[in-house]
Scaffold this motif. Structure first.
Motif, PDB file in Angstrom:
ATOM      1  N   LEU A 126      16.463 -17.497  20.787  1.00 30.24           N
ATOM      2  CA  LEU A 126      17.024 -16.397  20.008  1.00 30.24           C
ATOM      3  C   LEU A 126      16.259 -15.093  20.275  1.00 30.24           C
ATOM      4  O   LEU A 126      15.211 -14.850  19.703  1.00 30.24           O
ATOM      5  N   PRO A 127      16.789 -14.233  21.131  1.00 30.95           N
ATOM      6  CA  PRO A 127      16.116 -12.956  21.406  1.00 30.95           C
ATOM      7  C   PRO A 127      16.379 -11.922  20.322  1.00 30.95           C
ATOM      8  O   PRO A 127      17.461 -11.877  19.732  1.00 30.95           O
ATOM      9  N   ILE A 128      15.386 -11.070  20.056  1.00 34.05           N
ATOM     10  CA  ILE A 128      15.588  -9.924  19.182  1.00 34.05           C
ATOM     11  C   ILE A 128      16.593  -8.992  19.861  1.00 34.05           C
ATOM     12  O   ILE A 128      16.491  -8.711  21.051  1.00 34.05           O
ATOM     13  N   GLY A 129      17.562  -8.499  19.106  1.00 35.89           N
ATOM     14  CA  GLY A 129      18.631  -7.690  19.674  1.00 35.89           C
ATOM     15  C   GLY A 129      19.900  -8.478  19.925  1.00 35.89           C
ATOM     16  O   GLY A 129      20.862  -7.965  20.507  1.00 35.89           O
ATOM     17  N   SER A 130      19.935  -9.746  19.469  1.00 39.25           N
ATOM     18  CA  SER A 130      21.133 -10.575  19.619  1.00 39.25           C
ATOM     19  C   SER A 130      22.274 -10.030  18.766  1.00 39.25           C
ATOM     20  O   SER A 130      22.047  -9.469  17.693  1.00 39.25           O
ATOM     21  N   PRO A 131      23.516 -10.195  19.204  1.00 43.57           N
ATOM     22  CA  PRO A 131      24.662  -9.734  18.413  1.00 43.57           C
ATOM     23  C   PRO A 131      24.949 -10.665  17.242  1.00 43.57           C
ATOM     24  O   PRO A 131      24.595 -11.855  17.281  1.00 43.57           O
ATOM     25  N   LEU A 143      20.897  -7.946  15.704  1.00 42.04           N
ATOM     26  CA  LEU A 143      19.683  -8.284  14.974  1.00 42.04           C
ATOM     27  C   LEU A 143      18.574  -7.308  15.366  1.00 42.04           C
ATOM     28  O   LEU A 143      18.383  -7.023  16.550  1.00 42.04           O
ATOM     29  N   PHE A 144      17.842  -6.772  14.374  1.00 42.36           N
ATOM     30  CA  PHE A 144      16.747  -5.869  14.684  1.00 42.36           C
ATOM     31  C   PHE A 144      15.525  -6.186  13.826  1.00 42.36           C
ATOM     32  O   PHE A 144      15.614  -6.824  12.783  1.00 42.36           O
ATOM     33  N   ILE A 145      14.366  -5.704  14.293  1.00 41.87           N
ATOM     34  CA  ILE A 145      13.137  -5.747  13.508  1.00 41.87           C
ATOM     35  C   ILE A 145      12.459  -4.388  13.613  1.00 41.87           C
ATOM     36  O   ILE A 145      12.755  -3.599  14.516  1.00 41.87           O
ATOM     37  N   TYR A 146      11.548  -4.102  12.685  1.00 39.74           N
ATOM     38  CA  TYR A 146      10.773  -2.856  12.706  1.00 39.74           C
ATOM     39  C   TYR A 146       9.482  -3.123  11.941  1.00 39.74           C
ATOM     40  O   TYR A 146       9.461  -3.935  11.022  1.00 39.74           O
ATOM     41  N   TRP A 147       8.392  -2.430  12.346  1.00 40.72           N
ATOM     42  CA  TRP A 147       7.131  -2.609  11.629  1.00 40.72           C
ATOM     43  C   TRP A 147       6.253  -1.370  11.765  1.00 40.72           C
ATOM     44  O   TRP A 147       6.443  -0.555  12.670  1.00 40.72           O
ATOM     45  N   THR A 148       5.316  -1.223  10.845  1.00 45.26           N
ATOM     46  CA  THR A 148       4.285  -0.197  10.930  1.00 45.26           C
ATOM     47  C   THR A 148       3.053  -0.679  10.179  1.00 45.26           C
ATOM     48  O   THR A 148       3.158  -1.502   9.264  1.00 45.26           O
ATOM     49  N   CYS A 193       7.058  -0.122  15.840  1.00 43.89           N
ATOM     50  CA  CYS A 193       8.216   0.304  16.618  1.00 43.89           C
ATOM     51  C   CYS A 193       9.433  -0.502  16.204  1.00 43.89           C
ATOM     52  O   CYS A 193       9.374  -1.416  15.394  1.00 43.89           O
ATOM     53  N   TYR A 194      10.524  -0.156  16.838  1.00 43.42           N
ATOM     54  CA  TYR A 194      11.807  -0.831  16.694  1.00 43.42           C
ATOM     55  C   TYR A 194      11.889  -1.964  17.715  1.00 43.42           C
ATOM     56  O   TYR A 194      11.527  -1.784  18.893  1.00 43.42           O
ATOM     57  N   ASN A 195      12.320  -3.145  17.263  1.00 46.19           N
ATOM     58  CA  ASN A 195      12.449  -4.329  18.111  1.00 46.19           C
ATOM     59  C   ASN A 195      11.160  -4.617  18.879  1.00 46.19           C
ATOM     60  O   ASN A 195      10.081  -4.639  18.295  1.00 46.19           O
ATOM     61  N   ALA A 199       0.821  -1.220   0.000  1.00 50.20           N
ATOM     62  CA  ALA A 199       0.000   0.000   0.000  1.00 50.20           C
ATOM     63  C   ALA A 199       0.849   1.261   0.000  1.00 50.20           C
ATOM     64  O   ALA A 199       2.021   1.246  -0.367  1.00 50.20           O
ATOM     65  N   SER A 200       0.240   2.391   0.399  1.00 53.15           N
ATOM     66  CA  SER A 200       0.911   3.682   0.292  1.00 53.15           C
ATOM     67  C   SER A 200       0.376   4.654   1.325  1.00 53.15           C
ATOM     68  O   SER A 200      -0.674   4.437   1.936  1.00 53.15           O
ATOM     69  N   GLY A 201       1.117   5.761   1.504  1.00 53.75           N
ATOM     70  CA  GLY A 201       0.703   6.823   2.399  1.00 53.75           C
ATOM     71  C   GLY A 201       0.375   6.329   3.791  1.00 53.75           C
ATOM     72  O   GLY A 201       1.106   5.536   4.384  1.00 53.75           O
ATOM     73  N   ALA A 202      -0.762   6.802   4.334  1.00 50.01           N
ATOM     74  CA  ALA A 202      -1.172   6.405   5.681  1.00 50.01           C
ATOM     75  C   ALA A 202      -1.577   4.940   5.752  1.00 50.01           C
ATOM     76  O   ALA A 202      -1.677   4.381   6.849  1.00 50.01           O
ATOM     77  N   ASP A 203      -1.805   4.295   4.610  1.00 45.54           N
ATOM     78  CA  ASP A 203      -2.165   2.875   4.576  1.00 45.54           C
ATOM     79  C   ASP A 203      -0.961   1.969   4.419  1.00 45.54           C
ATOM     80  O   ASP A 203      -1.106   0.751   4.354  1.00 45.54           O
ATOM     81  N   LEU A 204       0.230   2.563   4.339  1.00 46.72           N
ATOM     82  CA  LEU A 204       1.429   1.766   4.123  1.00 46.72           C
ATOM     83  C   LEU A 204       1.661   0.812   5.282  1.00 46.72           C
ATOM     84  O   LEU A 204       1.655   1.208   6.439  1.00 46.72           O
ATOM     85  N   ASN A 205       1.842  -0.465   4.955  1.00 47.93           N
ATOM     86  CA  ASN A 205       2.210  -1.495   5.926  1.00 47.93           C
ATOM     87  C   ASN A 205       3.616  -1.972   5.592  1.00 47.93           C
ATOM     88  O   ASN A 205       3.935  -2.176   4.414  1.00 47.93           O
ATOM     89  N   ASN A 206       4.443  -2.178   6.617  1.00 48.95           N
ATOM     90  CA  ASN A 206       5.819  -2.595   6.367  1.00 48.95           C
ATOM     91  C   ASN A 206       6.334  -3.442   7.520  1.00 48.95           C
ATOM     92  O   ASN A 206       6.080  -3.135   8.684  1.00 48.95           O
ATOM     93  N   VAL A 207       7.032  -4.540   7.198  1.00 49.97           N
ATOM     94  CA  VAL A 207       7.799  -5.300   8.176  1.00 49.97           C
ATOM     95  C   VAL A 207       9.208  -5.436   7.633  1.00 49.97           C
ATOM     96  O   VAL A 207       9.407  -5.602   6.426  1.00 49.97           O
ATOM     97  N   GLN A 208      10.180  -5.350   8.511  1.00 55.22           N
ATOM     98  CA  GLN A 208      11.566  -5.442   8.074  1.00 55.22           C
ATOM     99  C   GLN A 208      12.417  -6.063   9.166  1.00 55.22           C
ATOM    100  O   GLN A 208      12.064  -6.031  10.349  1.00 55.22           O
ATOM    101  N   ALA A 209      13.534  -6.646   8.756  1.00 51.20           N
ATOM    102  CA  ALA A 209      14.450  -7.284   9.698  1.00 51.20           C
ATOM    103  C   ALA A 209      15.840  -7.289   9.092  1.00 51.20           C
ATOM    104  O   ALA A 209      16.015  -7.304   7.870  1.00 51.20           O
ATOM    105  N   GLY A 210      16.844  -7.298   9.952  1.00 54.53           N
ATOM    106  CA  GLY A 210      18.230  -7.339   9.498  1.00 54.53           C
ATOM    107  C   GLY A 210      19.163  -7.107  10.658  1.00 54.53           C
ATOM    108  O   GLY A 210      18.840  -7.401  11.814  1.00 54.53           O
TER     109      GLY A 210
END
Length: 396
Positions: free
Chosen positions: A249-254, A220-225, A234-236, A195-206
């Motif tokens: 495996l916790p989020i935020g692992s080195p 290691l991090f994750i983020y979503w909206t 939010c972040y993580n 989607a786009s604008g205010a309807d934009l959905n996103n998940v990411q990790a890396g």
């Protein structure tokens, strides 16, 4: 339980003052007003759930073993009656394969009791500096969908894109530890968007190098909206939403860094939609870490519109940015430039297999004088992308 939310302008002023006062010591000592400190304390109390057991790791984090049914995710109003899925019901074959990079190493031999999940304990520094992360993935596909992207000077991306309907993606990401100041970050990620604008959905990790939160270590991090980075996400694990199921495996692992021209280390990442439930699952090195439930999203419910693989950097005040990836350009090749190998995408109409994204690829490089991204393919690495560049970018 109420979460205290600062406005973007108020938080920015708070952070600018925070960084000005602390300088190189950012992330270690807080000098806040009594009101600001109390607001952060209320957030911390809401985020950090009671632990069955806690322990310190060799990399300095405190791990809380939290009852899986009492983790922060279930504070989200949409998840009050959610039933935990311990694994996806149906995903493309091969996405969660076990690798030689064992997830158990992240806890340094420690274990959480059965029925609990390891959560990195949040601190006030986490809240302050996480809100300083620009709330935008920085890819072309997201830039054209999100009009707020131009409001983030100093952020630059070098991404390989798959601009087609998809149910997710995967890659083996080479790990690096680029040097950053307390005001900067450098990361590598897979980003899935719809989607786009205010309807934009996103998940990411890396992985992310962010010295104010993680001195001398890439994590290691994750983020979503679910609303174009306005109020949700939010972040993580600093807000309700992502449900952790992994006990190891916790989020935020080195992550261990590769060596330029030498030994290479990788993190195998998968973000994939369960075709039966609609949830979006995160896989790390073959471990099913957890998922973003379908109920969090709107436009990501049927499938995603596009995927991007690559790197991103940020430095505020239009100051020179840090190195991206290894700090060397793609022209130097595998083993020297940062890479993501074995790129695969899952198509909605072919949910039992992954495909090579080569026929639908494009690139987004917003500061080509500083960073770049290229793609190629060979028998050993499949479809891969090389990306990155040195520190010192001053492009606007």
């Amino acid at each position: 339980m109420e979460f205290v939310i600062f406005s973007r302008d108020a938080m920015r002023m708070l952070l600018l003052g925070f960084i000005f006062v602390l300088g190189a010591d950012a992330g270690h000592i807080l000098r806040l007003s009594e009101e600001e400190d109390l607001a952060l304390e209320r957030q911390i109390q809401a985020i950090n759930k009671p632990a069955i057991r806690s322990f310190k790791t060799s990399y300095g984090a405190t791990i809380d073993c939290v009852n899986i049914y009492k983790q922060l995710a279930f504070d989200h109003p949409l998840l009050k009656n959610h039933t935990i899925q311990m694994k996806p019901e149906h995903v493309p074959e091969g996405d969660m394969r076990k690798t030689r990079r064992m997830a158990s190493l992240y806890l340094g031999g420690q274990r959480c009791p059965k029925g609990t999940v390891p959560i990195v304990r949040a601190t006030k520094e986490d809240l302050l500096m996480a809100k300083y992360i620009p709330r935008h993935p920085g890819s072309h596909m997201e830039t054209e969908y999100s009009p707020n992207s131009d409001d983030i000077p100093g952020q630059h991306s070098a991404m390989f894109e798959f601009r087609r309907p998809t149910r997710g993606a995967k890659a083996s990401i080479s790990n690096w530890n680029p040097a950053v100041s307390s005001e900067q970050f450098s990361l590598a990620k897979i980003s899935v968007v719809a989607a786009s604008g205010a309807d934009l959905n996103n998940v990411q990790a890396g992985w992310m190098s962010y010295d104010s939160l993680y001195p001398d270590s890439t994590r290691l991090f994750i983020y979503w909206t679910a609303d174009g980075y306005q109020k949700t996400g939010c972040y993580n694990l600093l807000c309700p939403g992502f449900i952790q199921v992994s006990s190891t495996l916790p989020i935020g692992s080195p992550v261990q860094s590769s060596q330029y021209g030498g030994a290479q280390t990788f993190t195998d990442l998968t973000i994939i939609q369960d075709t039966n439930k609609g949830d979006w699952w995160l896989g790390v090195n073959g471990e099913q870490v957890g998922y973003w439930p379908r109920s969090l999203f709107t436009s990501l419910v049927p499938n995603a519109n596009a995927v991007a693989w690559g790197g991103q950097v940020f430095s505020p005040f239009k100051r020179p940015t840090p190195a991206m990836g290894s700090g060397h350009p793609p022209s130097e090749g595998l083993g020297k430039a940062a890479s993501m190998t074995h790129l695969r995408a899952s198509l909605p109409f072919s949910s039992t297999m992954f495909v090579d994204p080569e026929n639908y690829d494009s690139f987004f490089v917003d500061a080509p004088e500083c960073y770049d991204a290229t793609s190629d393919k060979n028998h050993e690495n499949g479809r891969y992308v090389l990306y990155g560049g040195p520190a010192g970018c001053t492009a606007s």
